[in-house]
Design an enzyme around this catalytic site. Structure first.
Site, PDB file in Angstrom:
ATOM      1  N   PHE A 189      28.589  -6.685  32.411  1.00 45.70           N
ATOM      2  CA  PHE A 189      29.297  -6.271  31.590  1.00 45.70           C
ATOM      3  C   PHE A 189      29.303  -4.579  32.609  1.00 45.70           C
ATOM      4  O   PHE A 189      29.518  -4.241  33.363  1.00 45.70           O
ATOM      5  CB  PHE A 189      28.208  -5.326  30.396  1.00 45.70           C
ATOM      6  CG  PHE A 189      28.500  -4.657  29.729  1.00 45.70           C
ATOM      7  CD1 PHE A 189      29.803  -5.042  29.018  1.00 45.70           C
ATOM      8  CD2 PHE A 189      28.358  -2.770  30.145  1.00 45.70           C
ATOM      9  CE1 PHE A 189      30.320  -3.794  28.054  1.00 45.70           C
ATOM     10  CE2 PHE A 189      29.215  -2.134  29.555  1.00 45.70           C
ATOM     11  CZ  PHE A 189      30.120  -2.200  28.075  1.00 45.70           C
ATOM     12  N   GLN A 190      30.827  -4.060  32.014  1.00 49.25           N
ATOM     13  CA  GLN A 190      31.822  -2.899  33.156  1.00 49.25           C
ATOM     14  C   GLN A 190      31.678  -3.573  34.236  1.00 49.25           C
ATOM     15  O   GLN A 190      31.491  -2.696  35.313  1.00 49.25           O
ATOM     16  CB  GLN A 190      30.663  -1.792  32.804  1.00 49.25           C
ATOM     17  CG  GLN A 190      31.199  -1.806  30.929  1.00 49.25           C
ATOM     18  CD  GLN A 190      31.572  -0.285  31.009  1.00 49.25           C
ATOM     19  OE1 GLN A 190      30.593   0.450  31.334  1.00 49.25           O
ATOM     20  NE2 GLN A 190      32.388   0.346  29.574  1.00 49.25           N
ATOM     21  N   MET A 249      65.511  10.153  34.035  1.00 55.13           N
ATOM     22  CA  MET A 249      66.071   9.738  35.444  1.00 55.13           C
ATOM     23  C   MET A 249      66.382   8.382  35.255  1.00 55.13           C
ATOM     24  O   MET A 249      67.518   7.906  35.901  1.00 55.13           O
ATOM     25  CB  MET A 249      64.975   9.616  36.737  1.00 55.13           C
ATOM     26  CG  MET A 249      65.696   9.764  38.200  1.00 55.13           C
ATOM     27  SD  MET A 249      66.775  10.838  38.531  1.00 55.13           S
ATOM     28  CE  MET A 249      65.860  12.257  39.570  1.00 55.13           C
ATOM     29  N   LYS A 285      23.993   0.232  40.493  1.00 56.80           N
ATOM     30  CA  LYS A 285      22.953   1.489  39.613  1.00 56.80           C
ATOM     31  C   LYS A 285      21.824   1.658  40.125  1.00 56.80           C
ATOM     32  O   LYS A 285      20.780   1.696  39.891  1.00 56.80           O
ATOM     33  CB  LYS A 285      23.009   1.353  37.832  1.00 56.80           C
ATOM     34  CG  LYS A 285      22.420   2.104  37.017  1.00 56.80           C
ATOM     35  CD  LYS A 285      22.434   2.054  35.756  1.00 56.80           C
ATOM     36  CE  LYS A 285      22.054   2.717  35.162  1.00 56.80           C
ATOM     37  NZ  LYS A 285      22.209   2.250  33.613  1.00 56.80           N
ATOM     38  N   GLU A 339      39.588   8.480  34.124  1.00 58.50           N
ATOM     39  CA  GLU A 339      39.089   9.066  35.067  1.00 58.50           C
ATOM     40  C   GLU A 339      40.844   8.920  35.771  1.00 58.50           C
ATOM     41  O   GLU A 339      40.255   9.882  36.512  1.00 58.50           O
ATOM     42  CB  GLU A 339      38.656   7.458  35.550  1.00 58.50           C
ATOM     43  CG  GLU A 339      37.204   7.560  34.523  1.00 58.50           C
ATOM     44  CD  GLU A 339      37.261   6.357  32.950  1.00 58.50           C
ATOM     45  OE1 GLU A 339      38.749   6.522  33.023  1.00 58.50           O
ATOM     46  OE2 GLU A 339      36.203   6.398  32.814  1.00 58.50           O
TER      47      GLU A 339
END
Lengths: 172, 573
Positions: free
Chosen positions: B114-115, B473, B164, B52
């Site tokens: 969940f999630q 760096m 959802k 993602e």
């Protein structure tokens, strides 16, 4: 050539009024702006307005005036904020309400009630050992009253925090 | 025949189509399935990424290269939290982006389903605006508002959290004639006339003016106006890192990038100017000192910004205008006249001759050599994306940018892992352009898995991995300021990047010797059968100069490697 930030001045107390969309998450977004710039919110009042789509927020906070200017600009930028302004005593009526539970004894009850009367406050509950006083007014007045009552023993204190309204034609 | 009722997801996709979205970068999951399902019947192209974070940087690169919002679609919980780095990257650099997140059903919100992640709360400080949709009938309005908000005024990411049951349930609201409801949102366009006149009055007396061009000018599409301003005043121009390209860096008046690793002549000019005029730059701490009163103390400061909160935030200017840079400059231009800057131009030209950007082609393969050769071979006609670190600064120095929206680099957030996926997005958005990702070995490994995405879509982009087997760096700082006590910077165990590319079906090239640079790069640039990777194994220990130690002023610039130990920078990172 004047392009320097003003010297850091000491923290001062400020009252900011915001007209915001009456939507969830607005309070979160506004408090994030204050906390990110190190401002401690002292009091916060959220209330409905005449128009149900909006809410009024009145925030008092301690901090550096130069940073506050930035905070107001950043708050104004939020999509859910219609406008944000700082109010000073001269341009706005500022009030708060306090409930103060004070210890009393049979000996000092009348004395305490005299104090209540002097500050044009009310007693809203009384028992043999305590009295609840309801006081309204400026923050300074409530502070003075509290100092007076402290000698008798304050058991509990609830203050609403400041609400403000701009005087005359000005909009809050 | 009765009209079929749309689901929330179908309504969402229809609205996206109406907004002109033709590509979405996404990764599915349980809570987002209804939206992915609705995409099956849509003409919107769905690009399946590998992570993602990759989706957000790809969308970001797409947006920076085209000016259109990049659209990301992910699932709830970890899918959504993986977008956080990409969202802050877009927010810091004012990039328009729409992030659509699946969410658990409304009845389960706040119950540790969940999630489930409170992505609205998690992202609140790093978005321009966000929504949690509670009613499917709000979808058309929210999409309309989100696209309006993300790409007007100062652009930024807008997140829409979609439970959802909302996307799966019916939505009866019309998807046509949508009215927005955002009374708190407005953005400046033209500037206040009096403010512009004040700017103009300051521009009449300067003997040593310097224009500072930032990303805001690029977003406003103010290239032509900036050029006209510079040429009318006959004033030299410096640009910020992400302001590269708005004013062509090959123009005689350009001094290139200023700041921490800017050109010596840009910084010399900064130290000497009597007026500095920021056009869409926010005086970031890579170009201003920690103690701001030490910044050009004797110079007049002017500032144009579309974001009122940027005025007085760092520098308190002598005059400022809140507005769109293009529109403000259009109003300003008729008020100004040519300045007598002959001596000043002579002076900065001397700096250019005396302190040019240099590197040695001997003593092993140099990153600067690779980048310089890329610039020469392409004649600067390419979209360049970078990661963050030494290679980024060398690319900024040696790959001169000629056109707007052709330099894509994470400036504000400094996000490693940005460069390669951003190039994928840029190539999707500008299929005919040569797109080159110049990345370090560190940053590339953070998002290298998107090689699949690039390979599947046969994107002809070039990935130039500047591999010094160090986090260069940080190592540079440790060498200069921390007694050479190297800590956590050795990238021992780097893969053979050519083999890594080949494992994904990506053509690999290798450069090990300075003598091969031109030959190999020419071959890679000519390769068009999908992406290719050039593994440049550069010398391990090379540092970026010039350098202004963090918090320092232009006077404190170090042009050559110092022979003495430097004090730790104070007051800034």
């Amino acid at each position: 050539m004047t392009a320097n930030l003003p010297l850091i001045t000491r923290d001062t107390s400020h009252t900011i009024s915001l007209l915001v969309a009456n939507k969830p998450g607005v309070l979160l977004r506004i408090s994030l702006i204050f906390s990110r710039r190190g401002f401690n919110i002292e009091s916060l009042v959220v209330s409905p307005t005449l128009d149900g789509r909006f809410s009024r927020m009145t925030i008092t906070a301690q901090g550096n005036p130069a940073i506050l200017d930035q905070i107001i600009k950043q708050a104004s930028k939020l999509v859910d904020v219609v406008h944000a302004t700082e109010h000073r005593d001269q341009t706005a009526v500022q009030k708060e309400l306090a409930l103060i539970k004070v210890k009393i004894t049979p000996e000092n009850t009348s004395e305490v009630l005299q104090v209540v009367q002097h500050f044009k406050a009310l007693t809203v509950d009384i028992t043999a050992h305590s009295v609840i006083i309801q006081a309204t007014g400026s923050t300074e007045k409530l502070d003075a009253m509290m100092e007076f009552l402290a000698t008798y023993g304050i058991i509990e204190l609830v203050r609403t925090g400041k609400i403000v309204m701009a005087r005359g034609k000005e909009k809050t | 025949m009765t009209k079929k009722t749309l689901t929330g997801a179908e309504s969402l996709i229809r609205c996206l189509e109406q907004k002109g979205v033709d590509i979405i970068f996404g990764y599915p999951g349980g809570a987002a399935i209804p939206i992915f399902d609705a995409l099956v019947d849509s003409k919107i192209k769905l690009v399946l990424v590998r992570h993602e974070q990759g989706a957000t940087h790809i969308a970001d690169g797409y947006a920076r290269a085209t000016g259109k919002p990049g659209v990301v679609l992910v699932t709830s919980g970890p899918g959504a939290t993986n977008t956080v780095t990409g969202i802050i990257t877009a927010n810091m650099d004012s990039v328009p982006m729409i992030v659509l997140c699946g969410q658990t059903i409304t009845a389960s919100l706040g119950k540790d389903a969940f999630q489930e992640a409170d992505v609205f709360g998690i992202t609140a400080p790093i978005v321009k605006h966000s929504y949690l949709v509670k009613d499917a009938n709000d979808i058309p309005r929210i999409v309309e508002e989100a696209f309006h908000i993300c790409n007007t005024g100062r652009p930024g990411p807008v997140l829409i959290d979609l439970p959802k049951d909302i996307t799966g349930g019916p939505s009866t609201a019309s998807t046509g004639n949508i009215e927005m409801d955002i009374p708190g949102y407005s953005f400046p366009t033209t500037g206040n006339k009096k403010d512009i006149q004040k700017l103009a009055s300051f521009l009449k007396h300067s003997k040593r003016p310097l224009l500072l061009v930032g990303h805001g000018a690029e977003i406003a599409g103010a290239s032509a106006e900036v050029k006209k301003l510079a040429e009318t005043l006959n004033a030299p121009v410096v640009n910020t890192l992400i302001g590269k390209g708005t004013f062509p860096e090959n123009h005689p008046l350009s001094l290139g990038m200023l700041g921490m690793h800017g050109t010596a002549y840009a910084n010399k000019a900064l130290a000497r100017c009597d007026l500095i005029f920021s056009i869409g730059s926010r005086w970031d701490d890579r170009i201003t000192p920690g103690k701001i009163e030490r910044f050009c103390p004797d110079a007049i400061k002017l500032h144009i910004d579309i974001d009122p909160a940027e005025i007085n935030k760092i520098v308190v200017p002598d005059a400022s205008v809140v507005g769109d840079a293009k529109l403000v400059l259009q109003d300003l231009l008729p008020m100004i006249e040519k300045l007598n800057t002959k001596d000043w131009i002579k002076e900065v030209d001397q700096y250019k001759r005396k302190f040019p950007l240099t590197y040695k082609k001997t003593g092993g393969l140099k990153a600067q050599h690779v980048i310089d050769e890329l610039y020469k071979l392409t004649k600067g006609d390419a979209i360049v994306t970078t990661d963050v670190g030494q290679h980024q600064m060398w690319a900024a120095q040696f790959f001169k940018t000629h056109k707007p929206r052709t330099w894509l680099s994470s400036g504000g957030a400094g996000t490693m892992g940005f460069g390669f996926p951003a190039a994928i997005g840029a190539q999707f958005g500008q299929p005919k352009e040569t797109v080159i990702a110049i990345v370090g070995d560190g940053g590339f490994q953070m998002t290298a898995f998107e090689l699949s995405t690039a390979a599947i879509h046969k994107l002809p982009l070039k990935i130039v991995v500047i591999d010094n087997k160090y986090l260069g760096m940080v190592r540079q700082w440790q060498q200069l300021f921390y007694d050479d006590r190297l800590s956590g910077v050795d990238l021992e165990g780097n893969p053979d990047f050519v083999k890594l590319a080949e494992a994904y079906g990506v053509k690999g090239f290798r450069i090990k010797r300075a003598a091969d640079v031109r030959k190999v790069l020419a071959k890679a640039l000519a390769y068009s059968d999908g992406p290719c990777l050039i593994h440049a194994e550069v010398i391990k220990e090379d540092n970026v100069f010039p350098m202004i130690p963090a918090g320092g002023t232009a006077d404190e610039m170090i042009i050559d490697p110092p022979k003495i130990k430097l004090e730790k920078p104070k007051g800034s990172t």
